[in-house]
Motif scaffolding. Sequence first.
Motif, PDB file in Angstrom:
ATOM      1  N   TYR A 162       0.179  -2.855  -8.429  1.00 37.36           N
ATOM      2  CA  TYR A 162      -0.882  -3.818  -8.723  1.00 37.36           C
ATOM      3  C   TYR A 162      -1.327  -4.531  -7.441  1.00 37.36           C
ATOM      4  O   TYR A 162      -2.521  -4.635  -7.152  1.00 37.36           O
ATOM      5  CB  TYR A 162      -0.384  -4.819  -9.766  1.00 37.36           C
ATOM      6  CG  TYR A 162      -1.307  -5.979  -9.999  1.00 37.36           C
ATOM      7  CD1 TYR A 162      -2.485  -5.830 -10.722  1.00 37.36           C
ATOM      8  CD2 TYR A 162      -0.999  -7.236  -9.488  1.00 37.36           C
ATOM      9  CE1 TYR A 162      -3.333  -6.905 -10.929  1.00 37.36           C
ATOM     10  CE2 TYR A 162      -1.843  -8.318  -9.698  1.00 37.36           C
ATOM     11  CZ  TYR A 162      -3.002  -8.139 -10.415  1.00 37.36           C
ATOM     12  OH  TYR A 162      -3.839  -9.203 -10.615  1.00 37.36           O
ATOM     13  N   ASN A 163      -0.367  -5.018  -6.668  1.00 36.84           N
ATOM     14  CA  ASN A 163      -0.694  -5.734  -5.432  1.00 36.84           C
ATOM     15  C   ASN A 163      -1.368  -4.839  -4.407  1.00 36.84           C
ATOM     16  O   ASN A 163      -2.234  -5.296  -3.654  1.00 36.84           O
ATOM     17  CB  ASN A 163       0.555  -6.401  -4.850  1.00 36.84           C
ATOM     18  CG  ASN A 163       0.969  -7.604  -5.668  1.00 36.84           C
ATOM     19  OD1 ASN A 163       0.141  -8.393  -6.092  1.00 36.84           O
ATOM     20  ND2 ASN A 163       2.262  -7.733  -5.917  1.00 36.84           N
ATOM     21  N   GLU A 171      -4.969  -5.524  -2.621  1.00 34.56           N
ATOM     22  CA  GLU A 171      -5.184  -5.430  -1.174  1.00 34.56           C
ATOM     23  C   GLU A 171      -6.363  -4.523  -0.831  1.00 34.56           C
ATOM     24  O   GLU A 171      -6.944  -4.633   0.246  1.00 34.56           O
ATOM     25  CB  GLU A 171      -3.915  -4.938  -0.480  1.00 34.56           C
ATOM     26  CG  GLU A 171      -2.809  -5.972  -0.474  1.00 34.56           C
ATOM     27  CD  GLU A 171      -1.481  -5.433   0.039  1.00 34.56           C
ATOM     28  OE1 GLU A 171      -1.431  -4.272   0.514  1.00 34.56           O
ATOM     29  OE2 GLU A 171      -0.489  -6.182  -0.036  1.00 34.56           O
ATOM     30  N   GLN A 172      -6.718  -3.640  -1.766  1.00 35.74           N
ATOM     31  CA  GLN A 172      -7.882  -2.763  -1.571  1.00 35.74           C
ATOM     32  C   GLN A 172      -9.151  -3.444  -2.092  1.00 35.74           C
ATOM     33  O   GLN A 172     -10.184  -2.803  -2.265  1.00 35.74           O
ATOM     34  CB  GLN A 172      -7.664  -1.437  -2.294  1.00 35.74           C
ATOM     35  CG  GLN A 172      -6.529  -0.620  -1.742  1.00 35.74           C
ATOM     36  CD  GLN A 172      -6.234   0.610  -2.591  1.00 35.74           C
ATOM     37  OE1 GLN A 172      -7.080   1.106  -3.322  1.00 35.74           O
ATOM     38  NE2 GLN A 172      -5.006   1.096  -2.507  1.00 35.74           N
ATOM     39  N   LEU A 213      -9.534  -4.873 -12.614  1.00 31.84           N
ATOM     40  CA  LEU A 213      -9.539  -3.459 -12.226  1.00 31.84           C
ATOM     41  C   LEU A 213      -8.202  -3.032 -11.643  1.00 31.84           C
ATOM     42  O   LEU A 213      -7.745  -1.910 -11.887  1.00 31.84           O
ATOM     43  CB  LEU A 213     -10.669  -3.184 -11.237  1.00 31.84           C
ATOM     44  CG  LEU A 213     -12.080  -3.266 -11.824  1.00 31.84           C
ATOM     45  CD1 LEU A 213     -13.124  -3.047 -10.734  1.00 31.84           C
ATOM     46  CD2 LEU A 213     -12.257  -2.256 -12.939  1.00 31.84           C
ATOM     47  N   ALA A 214      -7.555  -3.916 -10.906  1.00 30.27           N
ATOM     48  CA  ALA A 214      -6.232  -3.601 -10.356  1.00 30.27           C
ATOM     49  C   ALA A 214      -5.238  -3.370 -11.495  1.00 30.27           C
ATOM     50  O   ALA A 214      -4.427  -2.442 -11.443  1.00 30.27           O
ATOM     51  CB  ALA A 214      -5.759  -4.721  -9.437  1.00 30.27           C
ATOM     52  N   LEU A 215      -5.318  -4.194 -12.530  1.00 31.96           N
ATOM     53  CA  LEU A 215      -4.422  -4.028 -13.675  1.00 31.96           C
ATOM     54  C   LEU A 215      -4.744  -2.746 -14.440  1.00 31.96           C
ATOM     55  O   LEU A 215      -3.841  -2.012 -14.852  1.00 31.96           O
ATOM     56  CB  LEU A 215      -4.497  -5.232 -14.604  1.00 31.96           C
ATOM     57  CG  LEU A 215      -3.467  -5.220 -15.727  1.00 31.96           C
ATOM     58  CD1 LEU A 215      -2.060  -5.356 -15.175  1.00 31.96           C
ATOM     59  CD2 LEU A 215      -3.758  -6.314 -16.721  1.00 31.96           C
ATOM     60  N   ALA A 216      -6.035  -2.454 -14.612  1.00 32.13           N
ATOM     61  CA  ALA A 216      -6.430  -1.229 -15.312  1.00 32.13           C
ATOM     62  C   ALA A 216      -5.941   0.002 -14.561  1.00 32.13           C
ATOM     63  O   ALA A 216      -5.424   0.948 -15.165  1.00 32.13           O
ATOM     64  CB  ALA A 216      -7.948  -1.188 -15.484  1.00 32.13           C
ATOM     65  N   ARG A 217      -6.086   0.011 -13.253  1.00 26.22           N
ATOM     66  CA  ARG A 217      -5.617   1.144 -12.448  1.00 26.22           C
ATOM     67  C   ARG A 217      -4.095   1.264 -12.510  1.00 26.22           C
ATOM     68  O   ARG A 217      -3.556   2.362 -12.618  1.00 26.22           O
ATOM     69  CB  ARG A 217      -6.059   0.997 -10.990  1.00 26.22           C
ATOM     70  CG  ARG A 217      -7.558   1.125 -10.757  1.00 26.22           C
ATOM     71  CD  ARG A 217      -8.067   2.553 -10.810  1.00 26.22           C
ATOM     72  NE  ARG A 217      -7.449   3.458  -9.887  1.00 26.22           N
ATOM     73  CZ  ARG A 217      -7.878   3.733  -8.657  1.00 26.22           C
ATOM     74  NH1 ARG A 217      -8.965   3.149  -8.195  1.00 26.22           N
ATOM     75  NH2 ARG A 217      -7.232   4.599  -7.905  1.00 26.22           N
TER      76      ARG A 217
END
Length: 113
Positions: A17-18, A22-23, A29-33
């Motif tokens: 997630y982190n 950072e991206q 969206l970070a959580l979905a990915r």
Amino acid sequence: MNDWEYEELFEAVNRNYNNYLEQNLTDQLALARTSYDFETVRKEGILEDIIVSTAMGEIILSHQIVFIGNLNSIEELLIKYNPNELSGLISSEDLADLTTRINNSTFAPRKMA
């Protein structure tokens, strides 16, 4: 859990997630990915599914806006949590920690996306 240690799986979800944050991905969206990345891990067994869901639930607690689908799937699983079903799959210390984490992961009303 054949491929993961208890704390290692929590750390892997959070690290993933982190890395997305950072991206410059948004929280949602970070959580979905991250959810997508751990889909196969979740299918390895009920324990893996609960740990990944708990880790993601802990992350969601810091979000102001969440995707309703993510929240619903996590809540559905964690509401059914029964520590007796996991007895013998992980140590009693880890089971107690998991139970505490789930109990602390109550989702306050927040804006849904």
